[in-house]
Design a protein around this motif. Structure first.
Motif, PDB file in Angstrom:
ATOM      1  N   UNK A  97       4.312  29.286   9.368  1.00 52.58           N
ATOM      2  CA  UNK A  97       3.702  30.030   7.380  1.00 52.58           C
ATOM      3  C   UNK A  97       2.550  30.211   7.176  1.00 52.58           C
ATOM      4  N   UNK A  98       2.011  28.807   7.613  1.00 45.93           N
ATOM      5  CA  UNK A  98       0.450  29.016   7.415  1.00 45.93           C
ATOM      6  C   UNK A  98      -0.189  29.182   8.510  1.00 45.93           C
ATOM      7  N   UNK A  99       0.142  30.223   9.201  1.00 50.07           N
ATOM      8  CA  UNK A  99      -1.174  30.059  10.265  1.00 50.07           C
ATOM      9  C   UNK A  99      -1.329  31.519   9.155  1.00 50.07           C
ATOM     10  N   UNK A 100      -2.770  31.980   9.580  1.00 46.28           N
ATOM     11  CA  UNK A 100      -3.505  33.042   9.183  1.00 46.28           C
ATOM     12  C   UNK A 100      -2.975  34.652   9.435  1.00 46.28           C
ATOM     13  N   UNK A 101      -2.345  35.719   8.563  1.00 44.93           N
ATOM     14  CA  UNK A 101      -1.602  36.552   8.300  1.00 44.93           C
ATOM     15  C   UNK A 101      -0.118  36.482   8.552  1.00 44.93           C
ATOM     16  N   UNK A 102       0.036  35.263   8.250  1.00 49.88           N
ATOM     17  CA  UNK A 102       1.790  34.873   8.196  1.00 49.88           C
ATOM     18  C   UNK A 102       1.991  35.489   6.688  1.00 49.88           C
ATOM     19  N   UNK A 103       0.633  35.604   6.095  1.00 51.09           N
ATOM     20  CA  UNK A 103       1.764  35.633   4.542  1.00 51.09           C
ATOM     21  C   UNK A 103       0.069  37.141   4.528  1.00 51.09           C
ATOM     22  N   UNK A 104       0.625  38.222   4.822  1.00 53.07           N
ATOM     23  CA  UNK A 104      -0.321  39.506   4.383  1.00 53.07           C
ATOM     24  C   UNK A 104      -0.566  39.865   2.345  1.00 53.07           C
ATOM     25  N   UNK A 105       0.153  39.702   2.112  1.00 50.22           N
ATOM     26  CA  UNK A 105      -0.032  39.547   0.562  1.00 50.22           C
ATOM     27  C   UNK A 105      -1.005  39.058   0.132  1.00 50.22           C
ATOM     28  N   UNK A 106      -1.476  37.908   0.434  1.00 49.99           N
ATOM     29  CA  UNK A 106      -2.634  36.843   0.379  1.00 49.99           C
ATOM     30  C   UNK A 106      -4.283  36.580   1.377  1.00 49.99           C
ATOM     31  N   UNK A 107      -5.083  36.178   0.452  1.00 42.44           N
ATOM     32  CA  UNK A 107      -6.200  36.348   1.803  1.00 42.44           C
ATOM     33  C   UNK A 107      -5.485  35.364   3.347  1.00 42.44           C
ATOM     34  N   UNK A 108      -4.734  35.305   3.548  1.00 37.30           N
ATOM     35  CA  UNK A 108      -4.482  34.249   4.865  1.00 37.30           C
ATOM     36  C   UNK A 108      -5.438  34.824   6.140  1.00 37.30           C
ATOM     37  N   UNK A 109      -5.526  35.825   5.766  1.00 34.61           N
ATOM     38  CA  UNK A 109      -6.533  36.784   7.030  1.00 34.61           C
ATOM     39  C   UNK A 109      -7.714  36.393   7.111  1.00 34.61           C
ATOM     40  N   UNK A 110      -8.536  36.097   6.113  1.00 32.91           N
ATOM     41  CA  UNK A 110      -9.877  35.575   6.003  1.00 32.91           C
ATOM     42  C   UNK A 110     -10.048  34.056   5.757  1.00 32.91           C
ATOM     43  N   UNK A 111      -9.532  33.113   6.228  1.00 34.79           N
ATOM     44  CA  UNK A 111      -8.902  31.854   5.994  1.00 34.79           C
ATOM     45  C   UNK A 111      -9.408  30.883   7.524  1.00 34.79           C
ATOM     46  N   UNK A 112      -9.465  31.776   8.465  1.00 39.86           N
ATOM     47  CA  UNK A 112     -10.059  31.251   9.813  1.00 39.86           C
ATOM     48  C   UNK A 112     -10.634  30.058  10.046  1.00 39.86           C
TER      49      UNK A 112
END
Length: 75
Positions: free
Chosen positions: A60-75
């Motif tokens: 759940x904490x991996x980038x892209x696991x939550x596409x509705x937020x900005x998790x893809x941008x936190x790599x």
């Protein structure tokens, strides 16, 4: 609580899955110890008490696991 870096979590997940696949052919004592170490680190890193819950929390904490937020941008 301190959070593990996503790269660390990803590496732990990958190694755990690889060792789990090898379990079918029988792990030796060294590999079993490594699997226990990985499970421990996953639990500590995610604040959980069992490895299955830790794996879910880590993914759940991996980038892209939550596409509705900005998790893809936190790599």
């Amino acid at each position: 609580m301190l959070m593990a870096h996503p790269a660390v979590l990803s590496r732990l997940i990958d190694e755990h899955e690889a060792l789990r696949l090898l379990d079918a052919s029988g792990l030796g004592p060294e590999a079993r110890r490594r699997m226990d170490d990985i499970a421990y680190h996953l639990c500590v890193s995610t604040g959980t008490r069992d490895v299955d819950t830790a794996l879910i929390a880590a993914r759940y904490r991996l980038p892209g696991a939550r596409p509705e937020d900005d998790s893809l941008l936190t790599v």
